[in-house]
Design a protein around this motif. Structure first.
Motif, PDB file in Angstrom:
ATOM      1  N   ALA A  60       0.868  -1.183   0.000  1.00 59.24           N
ATOM      2  CA  ALA A  60       0.000   0.000   0.000  1.00 59.24           C
ATOM      3  C   ALA A  60       0.902   1.229   0.000  1.00 59.24           C
ATOM      4  CB  ALA A  60      -0.899  -0.019   1.223  1.00 59.24           C
ATOM      5  N   ASP A  61       0.928   1.929  -1.120  1.00 59.11           N
ATOM      6  CA  ASP A  61       1.872   3.052  -1.268  1.00 59.11           C
ATOM      7  C   ASP A  61       1.717   4.095  -0.152  1.00 59.11           C
ATOM      8  OD1 ASP A  61       2.853   2.872  -4.560  1.00 59.11           O
ATOM      9  OD2 ASP A  61       1.053   1.824  -3.893  1.00 59.11           O
ATOM     10  N   PRO A  62       0.489   4.524   0.171  1.00 61.15           N
ATOM     11  CA  PRO A  62       0.394   5.593   1.179  1.00 61.15           C
ATOM     12  C   PRO A  62       0.903   5.155   2.555  1.00 61.15           C
ATOM     13  CG  PRO A  62      -1.721   5.285   0.038  1.00 61.15           C
ATOM     14  CD  PRO A  62      -0.824   4.172  -0.389  1.00 61.15           C
ATOM     15  N   LEU A  63       0.778   3.857   2.872  1.00 62.57           N
ATOM     16  CA  LEU A  63       1.234   3.407   4.195  1.00 62.57           C
ATOM     17  C   LEU A  63       2.758   3.410   4.279  1.00 62.57           C
ATOM     18  CD1 LEU A  63      -1.227   0.445   5.005  1.00 62.57           C
ATOM     19  CD2 LEU A  63      -1.474   2.891   5.455  1.00 62.57           C
ATOM     20  N   VAL A  64       3.418   2.954   3.216  1.00 62.69           N
ATOM     21  CA  VAL A  64       4.894   2.953   3.234  1.00 62.69           C
ATOM     22  C   VAL A  64       5.406   4.393   3.181  1.00 62.69           C
ATOM     23  CG1 VAL A  64       6.988   2.127   2.104  1.00 62.69           C
ATOM     24  CG2 VAL A  64       4.936   0.687   2.111  1.00 62.69           C
ATOM     25  N   ASP A  65       4.800   5.192   2.312  1.00 66.72           N
ATOM     26  CA  ASP A  65       5.236   6.596   2.208  1.00 66.72           C
ATOM     27  C   ASP A  65       5.070   7.320   3.548  1.00 66.72           C
ATOM     28  OD1 ASP A  65       5.865   6.272  -0.479  1.00 66.72           O
ATOM     29  OD2 ASP A  65       3.912   6.971  -1.187  1.00 66.72           O
ATOM     30  N   ALA A  66       3.974   7.010   4.257  1.00 67.92           N
ATOM     31  CA  ALA A  66       3.732   7.680   5.542  1.00 67.92           C
ATOM     32  C   ALA A  66       4.804   7.292   6.560  1.00 67.92           C
ATOM     33  CB  ALA A  66       2.342   7.326   6.068  1.00 67.92           C
ATOM     34  N   SER A  96       8.305   9.199  -3.869  1.00 66.80           N
ATOM     35  CA  SER A  96       7.429   8.028  -3.729  1.00 66.80           C
ATOM     36  C   SER A  96       8.230   6.751  -3.618  1.00 66.80           C
ATOM     37  CB  SER A  96       6.530   7.886  -4.967  1.00 66.80           C
ATOM     38  OG  SER A  96       5.829   9.077  -5.199  1.00 66.80           O
ATOM     39  N   THR A  97       7.684   5.811  -2.885  1.00 70.56           N
ATOM     40  CA  THR A  97       8.305   4.482  -2.780  1.00 70.56           C
ATOM     41  C   THR A  97       8.192   3.762  -4.111  1.00 70.56           C
ATOM     42  OG1 THR A  97       7.712   4.382  -0.453  1.00 70.56           O
ATOM     43  CG2 THR A  97       8.204   2.287  -1.542  1.00 70.56           C
ATOM     44  N   VAL A  98       9.289   3.107  -4.528  1.00 72.35           N
ATOM     45  CA  VAL A  98       9.250   2.360  -5.792  1.00 72.35           C
ATOM     46  C   VAL A  98       9.523   0.867  -5.608  1.00 72.35           C
ATOM     47  CG1 VAL A  98       9.729   4.344  -7.247  1.00 72.35           C
ATOM     48  CG2 VAL A  98      11.631   3.000  -6.409  1.00 72.35           C
TER      49      VAL A  98
END
Ligand SMILES: Cc1cc2nc3c(=O)[nH]c(=O)nc-3n(C[C@H](O)[C@H](O)[C@H](O)COP(=O)(O)O)c2cc1C
Length: 545
Positions: free
Chosen positions: A258-264, A274-276
């Motif tokens: 989940a991109d927003p969870l890792v980015d947070a 952004s996480t890639v």
């Protein structure tokens, strides 16, 4: 911060890709809008590279405003640096063994601070070698190559208590080769949740998180920077995996999160930075306990430019290809699939790689420090067939991952062979399952090689060109927009391994770019509706006379 915006993704015609499902339409539009062409097709006499569909075609290389050229490092201004060593092993596993490893190590070796330092240094670390831009700024080259040396990737580590490092979330700072502690405590459970309980993440004492700050590359390459995000990530991941394998540390690449969870967790905004990719490092039985609660960090970082430009084609596709919850990540991962290998129709030549005892014994850490891009090839010499075989075989074994399958690549590898001992010059297709190459068309294609690689002469001079092509309709049908990230990354990851391997064999390589439709036409009809994803070339360097 954002001063300007660029809406650069026209609707495009995307003929062949028109049948792809709704959840992949952003990728289809982006792909068409970021194709490279020769501008002379529409603007006679203009030898520049063009980008975009015919109605909106424009010069591809942007970098028009040197006043806002981005600074190429992330620096947390208020956090103290945690020192890392620079010692490298001078013996160990031969480089070509580490490069070929899939990550399925059974050793149980747990990473330590020295390994985190080596991963940072040998992927994102700076070299003494510099270049000066035309506005007089001096830049350092990094250990891994990157498109236009516009280094836009950052590395973070999320770890439990290690023998010599406290549990925390750390940023690797390339400018002074140090760690900065962003959060104290064991936050790995947040990544387990974000990945929907991906087993390799749940078992990893350390997770490496790679991010891209798109603007750092887009300043030069406009919208095409989003392809470069995954090319450069693939290139850098080849270093990460090889350095970990050299230390006998298990790895697992994870793309379902989940991109927003890792980015947070990193406190990056998911739009600008952004996480890639995630990499599970090590394998232990103890699962992480619940993570402490966390919020925004509000830490000051050094400003990159006085103004930044947002390329909406990039942010639109990145957000459209995002997953929002761990449940979505698990569901996406369960689509895991590979395109069945197409049987050969032409004459096969079996590869004959070098036996283990003839491999250069130097470890990959030494090889990485020697790696440089090679653009000057010896057109009077050939590459030995065993070296050619070794590179193909060892760079394509694949990696342990939540979605990619070792030995069953998503992309197909096509070759232009210009000068390999005992192999007729011509076009070939690699069949990894058969350890062979299939002759598609014999002939001298040096001129075509230079032409389709965006008129870059080194591709015609190099001994071999490798084109990683993908059948995008199948990949996007299966994985939606997020499949585009995988399709762009996989070839670059294999090419990154190959690039390191060339240096262990006394050869050289360089990543490249190409004119999309000219590539498809050139490999037609053999390439069967496939699209160009990535190209690299290698060969014997021409020695200074
Ligand atoms: C994915 C990728 C694509 C590249 N494309 C090109 C290219 O099209 N033309 C070129 O001259 N160099 C290309 N390069 C080489 C970069 O310019 C080079 O890596 C960078 O300048 C750093 O230099 P170094 O590799 O010697 O460290 C590419 C490199 C990578 C990793």
């Amino acid at each position: 911060m954002s001063a300007d915006t660029q809406h650069g993704a026209p609707s495009g015609t995307h003929g062949r890709l028109g049948g792809v499902s709704d959840d992949a339409q952003h990728a289809v539009r982006f792909h068409d809008a970021t194709k490279y062409y020769s501008l002379s097709e529409t603007h006679p006499g203009d030898e520049r590279i063009g980008i975009g569909d015919p109605a909106m075609r424009t010069g591809a290389i942007w970098q028009k405003d040197w006043d806002i050229k981005p600074f190429l490092y992330k620096v947390y201004e208020t956090l103290p640096p945690i020192e890392l060593g620079r010692d490298l092993p001078d013996a160990g596993r031969p480089a070509l063994e580490a490069i070929a490893a899939t990550g399925a190590e059974a050793s149980g070796v747990v990473p330590d601070r020295a390994l985190l330092g080596r991963l940072g240094l040998l992927t994102n670390g700076q070299l003494d070698r510099t270049w000066t831009t035309r506005d007089g700024r001096v830049h350092h080259y990094r250990t891994a190559g990157g498109t236009g040396a516009q280094y836009h990737l950052e590395l973070y580590f999320v770890c439990t208590d290690l023998a010599d490092l406290d549990a925390g979330v750390y940023h690797y700072c390339a400018i002074d080769h140090s760690l900065r502690l962003l959060r104290r405590g064991d936050f790995r459970a947040a990544l387990v949740e974000a990945t929907g309980n991906e087993p390799s993440i749940a078992a990893a004492p350390v997770v490496l998180v790679m991010t891209s700050t798109f603007w750092r590359n887009a300043w030069r390459y406009r919208e095409r920077a989003y392809r470069h995000t995954y090319w450069d990530a693939g290139t850098s991941l080849s270093h990460i995996l090889a350095v970990a394998a050299s230390a006998h540390v298990a790895t697992g690449l994870v793309f379902g999160y989940a991109d927003p969870l890792v980015d947070a967790l990193l406190d990056v905004d998911g739009v600008r930075e952004s996480t890639v990719a995630l990499v599970a490092l090590g394998n232990s039985a103890a699962r992480p306990r619940d993570a402490p609660a966390f919020g925004r960090l509000e830490l000051a970082t050094r400003r990159l430019s006085s103004a930044e430009v947002t390329f909406h084609a990039i942010t639109d596709l990145h957000l459209a290809s995002g997953l929002r919850t761990g449940g979505q990540a698990a569901q996406w991962r369960s689509r895991r699939w590979h395109r069945p290998a197409r049987p050969p129709a032409g004459e096969l030549t079996e590869l004959r790689p070098l036996p283990d005892e003839r491999l250069d014994p130097r470890p990959v850490e030494q090889i990485i420090l020697r790696r440089r891009s090679t653009r000057n090839y010896d057109t009077d010499a050939e590459v030995a067939f065993d070296a050619f075989s070794t590179l193909l075989e060892r760079s394509t074994r694949g990696v342990v991952s939540d979605v990619l399958t070792p030995g069953a690549p998503l992309t197909e590898l096509y070759l232009i062979v210009n000068a390999v001992q005992g192999l007729a010059p011509g076009l070939y297709r690699h069949h990894p399952g058969r350890n062979a190459v299939e002759l598609l068309r014999a002939g001298d294609f040096r001129e075509d090689a230079a032409r389709i690689a965006a008129r870059q002469q080194y591709a015609g001079d190099a001994h071999v060109n490798l084109y990683y092509l993908a059948h995008l309709p199948s990949i996007l049908q299966r994985y939606g927009d997020r499949g585009y990230r995988l399709a762009q990354l996989e070839g670059a990851l294999h090419a990154g391994k190959l690039h390191l391997g060339t240096h262990a064999l006394g050869l050289g390589a360089v990543g490249s770019t190409a004119f999309d439709d000219e590539v498809a036409d050139f490999f037609s009809p053999h390439a069967d509706g496939q699209d160009y994803m990535f190209v690299t070339v290698f060969g014997r360097r021409r020695r200074a006379r």
